[in-house]
Write an enzyme that holds these catalytic residues in place. Structure first.
Site, mmCIF file in Angstrom:
data_model
loop_
_atom_site.group_PDB
_atom_site.id
_atom_site.type_symbol
_atom_site.label_atom_id
_atom_site.label_comp_id
_atom_site.label_asym_id
_atom_site.label_seq_id
_atom_site.Cartn_x
_atom_site.Cartn_y
_atom_site.Cartn_z
ATOM 1 N N CYS A 204 19.554 -8.899 -8.763
ATOM 2 C CA CYS A 204 19.727 -8.889 -7.300
ATOM 3 C C CYS A 204 20.469 -10.120 -6.795
ATOM 4 C CB CYS A 204 18.374 -8.758 -6.614
ATOM 5 S SG CYS A 204 17.544 -7.235 -7.069
ATOM 6 N N HIS B 68 19.686 -10.123 0.723
ATOM 7 C CA HIS B 68 19.561 -9.006 -0.217
ATOM 8 C C HIS B 68 18.543 -8.021 0.353
ATOM 9 C CE1 HIS B 68 18.787 -6.584 -3.617
ATOM 10 N NE2 HIS B 68 17.620 -7.121 -3.883
ATOM 11 N N ASN C 32 17.367 -0.336 -2.237
ATOM 12 C CA ASN C 32 17.785 -1.569 -2.918
ATOM 13 C C ASN C 32 18.936 -1.234 -3.864
ATOM 14 O OD1 ASN C 32 18.071 -3.794 -4.576
ATOM 15 N ND2 ASN C 32 15.885 -4.100 -4.922
HETATM 16 O O1 UT7 Z 1 15.080 -6.941 -5.699
HETATM 17 C C1 UT7 Z 1 13.897 -7.424 -6.284
HETATM 18 C C2 UT7 Z 1 13.167 -6.250 -6.796
HETATM 19 N N1 UT7 Z 1 11.883 -5.888 -6.356
HETATM 20 C C3 UT7 Z 1 11.195 -6.285 -5.259
HETATM 21 O O2 UT7 Z 1 11.572 -7.087 -4.456
HETATM 22 C C4 UT7 Z 1 9.862 -5.617 -5.067
HETATM 23 C C5 UT7 Z 1 8.801 -6.528 -4.551
HETATM 24 N N2 UT7 Z 1 7.562 -5.809 -4.378
HETATM 25 C C6 UT7 Z 1 7.399 -4.864 -3.423
HETATM 26 O O3 UT7 Z 1 8.306 -4.600 -2.663
HETATM 27 C C7 UT7 Z 1 6.061 -4.203 -3.310
HETATM 28 O O4 UT7 Z 1 5.152 -4.791 -4.205
HETATM 29 C C8 UT7 Z 1 6.118 -2.665 -3.567
HETATM 30 C C9 UT7 Z 1 6.829 -1.979 -2.393
HETATM 31 C C10 UT7 Z 1 6.832 -2.351 -4.842
HETATM 32 C C11 UT7 Z 1 4.702 -2.095 -3.639
HETATM 33 O O5 UT7 Z 1 3.980 -2.385 -2.467
HETATM 34 P P1 UT7 Z 1 2.518 -3.020 -2.580
HETATM 35 O O6 UT7 Z 1 2.013 -3.129 -1.208
HETATM 36 O O7 UT7 Z 1 2.604 -4.280 -3.375
HETATM 37 O O8 UT7 Z 1 1.717 -1.894 -3.337
HETATM 38 P P2 UT7 Z 1 0.943 -1.938 -4.738
HETATM 39 O O9 UT7 Z 1 1.899 -1.987 -5.878
HETATM 40 O O10 UT7 Z 1 -0.130 -2.961 -4.676
HETATM 41 O O11 UT7 Z 1 0.257 -0.510 -4.721
HETATM 42 C C12 UT7 Z 1 -0.641 -0.117 -3.676
HETATM 43 C C13 UT7 Z 1 -1.025 1.337 -3.903
HETATM 44 C C14 UT7 Z 1 -1.483 1.620 -5.325
HETATM 45 O O12 UT7 Z 1 -2.530 2.566 -5.254
HETATM 46 P P3 UT7 Z 1 -4.063 2.088 -5.356
HETATM 47 O O13 UT7 Z 1 -4.178 1.394 -6.678
HETATM 48 O O14 UT7 Z 1 -4.284 1.179 -4.188
HETATM 49 O O15 UT7 Z 1 -4.816 3.382 -5.255
HETATM 50 C C15 UT7 Z 1 -0.278 2.273 -5.956
HETATM 51 O O16 UT7 Z 1 -0.618 3.147 -7.010
HETATM 52 O O17 UT7 Z 1 0.126 2.178 -3.672
HETATM 53 C C16 UT7 Z 1 0.288 3.058 -4.795
HETATM 54 N N3 UT7 Z 1 1.706 3.358 -4.955
HETATM 55 C C17 UT7 Z 1 2.315 4.364 -4.304
HETATM 56 N N4 UT7 Z 1 1.839 5.293 -3.453
HETATM 57 C C18 UT7 Z 1 2.730 6.191 -2.942
HETATM 58 C C19 UT7 Z 1 2.624 2.698 -5.703
HETATM 59 N N5 UT7 Z 1 3.831 3.281 -5.545
HETATM 60 C C20 UT7 Z 1 3.655 4.311 -4.677
HETATM 61 C C21 UT7 Z 1 4.537 5.277 -4.135
HETATM 62 N N6 UT7 Z 1 4.031 6.187 -3.277
HETATM 63 N N7 UT7 Z 1 5.845 5.299 -4.418
#
Ligand code: UT7
Length: 335
Positions: free
Chosen positions: A118, A262, A292
């Site tokens: 990125c 970004h 992204n």
């Molecule tokens: O360019 C650099 C690359 N990456 C980034 O910058 C990403 C940085 N991180 C993020 O943007 C966030 O961490 C995410 C958007 C990827 C995830 O958001 P989060 O608030 O950190 O969610 P999480 O990973 O803690 O997951 C929360 C819940 C989980 O369920 P439980 O365990 O609470 O029941 C996940 O299984 O959301 C669930 N989950 C989803 N639900 C619906 C994970 N992905 C999805 C999805 N749809 N696509």
């Protein structure tokens, strides 16, 4: 402050290209267990563009590059070098810069690939700026292009990553200048201690053989991400590097006319401007429409800001990026 009367480099032309196929969050709802509500709330993304069939990063880069050259009234043969930022090269080797060079029809000029995820566009901009400042080159095409969609795990297992990424390309022409409009500075950083929180494991030279059916069955060819850890690092590193580049050049946050960050997650960018005290009206955001696009996200957002008149001649523009590596960086540009 801008170094007047000294040789520097300037972005003289910019263009972008995304594939036609639009994939909305509702389309993803039909493929995996996710929802428009979850994606919009957590990321701000509403849709992204994905390629259809066999399309490599250079194929998205080509129309953007041709348009950037045409806008500047230049031919590919006028270039001294192509720098191609991508984490999704057309093939393992040779790099996509060589492939794009062949497509543009400018044999002989230098072709350099940059794999800094990125932050790839900022690293590339910085490399181009150094080559031009030293007088070694006069015109460099810097491209950021990604085809993510063919490498995503479109199953429930991969849903955390799959919903984030889009395909696209942006191209800028960097030319020598002695005027005020110029790249004022770039700052580059990395911390390899965190390389495991965002990566693709296979195929890999450290694996022998590099890829097996078993590895594919395990999904090692897909991106692995510890989302929360990446998020935490991003909201710490981006303010650091923004403060660093402003301080080093004698500017403060209030001098910045436009921030083009970004586009990884709208929540990350909103937290960063909250920490920095940058008003929302000064930040460009188009993640809702493209997701992204990694190395392509800054040139796409920059191009849209130019086209819709938000970015005007004389404005102070701040670019900032963070991504896998970890890598992060910033660029300060007098437009
Ligand atoms: O360019 C650099 C690359 N990456 C980034 O910058 C990403 C940085 N991180 C993020 O943007 C966030 O961490 C995410 C958007 C990827 C995830 O958001 P989060 O608030 O950190 O969610 P999480 O990973 O803690 O997951 C929360 C819940 C989980 O369920 P439980 O365990 O609470 O029941 C996940 O299984 O959301 C669930 N989950 C989803 N639900 C619906 C994970 N992905 C999805 C999805 N749809 N696509």
């Amino acid at each position: 402050m801008a170094r007047k009367d000294m040789r520097g480099s300037r972005i003289t032309s910019i263009a972008f290209h995304v594939p036609d196929r639009l994939v909305t969050n509702y389309d993803l709802e039909r493929m995996i267990d996710t929802s428009d509500e979850w994606i919009v709330q957590r990321t701000g993304i509403k849709q992204r563009h994905w390629v259809e069939g066999d399309v490599g990063a250079s194929e998205l880069a080509l129309p953007a590059s041709i348009e950037a050259l045409e806008k500047a009234g230049l031919k590919a043969s006028d270039l001294d070098m192509i720098i191609f930022a991508t984490l999704s090269p057309d093939i393992t080797f040779p790099g996509s810069a060589c492939i794009l060079q062949a497509k543009l029809g400018c044999p002989g000029i230098a072709a350099l690939d940059i794999s800094n995820q990125c932050t790839g566009f900022i690293y590339s901009l910085s490399v181009a700026d150094q080559f031009i400042r030293t007088g070694s080159m006069n015109r460099i095409l810097v491209v950021g292009a990604e085809v993510h969609s063919s490498g995503l795990d479109i199953s429930n297992k991969g849903r955390d990553v799959t919903v984030l990424f889009g395909d696209g390309a942006g191209a800028v022409l960097i030319e020598a200048t002695e005027g005020d409009s110029r790249i004022i500075d770039t700052r580059l950083h990395a911390d390899g201690r965190y390389l495991d929180i965002l990566k693709i494991v296979a195929p890999a030279s450290k694996l022998n053989p590099r890829v097996t059916h078993e590895m594919l069955d395990k999904g090692l060819q897909y991106p692995y991400m510890e989302g929360r850890a990446v998020f935490k690092q991003a909201i710490a590193r981006l303010p650091q590097v923004i403060n660093e580049i402003l301080d080093a050049n004698g500017y403060s946050v209030s001098d910045v006319d436009l921030l083009v960050p970004h586009q990884a997650n709208l929540r990350i960018n909103e937290m960063v401007i909250g920490i920095m005290g940058i008003p929302r009206s000064k930040m460009v955001s188009n993640i809702d429409r493209y997701g992204n696009t990694t190395a392509a996200s800054i040139p796409i957002a920059l191009c849209e800001a130019v086209e819709d008149g938000r970015l005007k001649s004389g404005d102070l523009v701040l670019l900032a990026a963070f991504g896998a590596g970890l890598t992060w960086g910033a660029g300060l540009v007098r437009w």
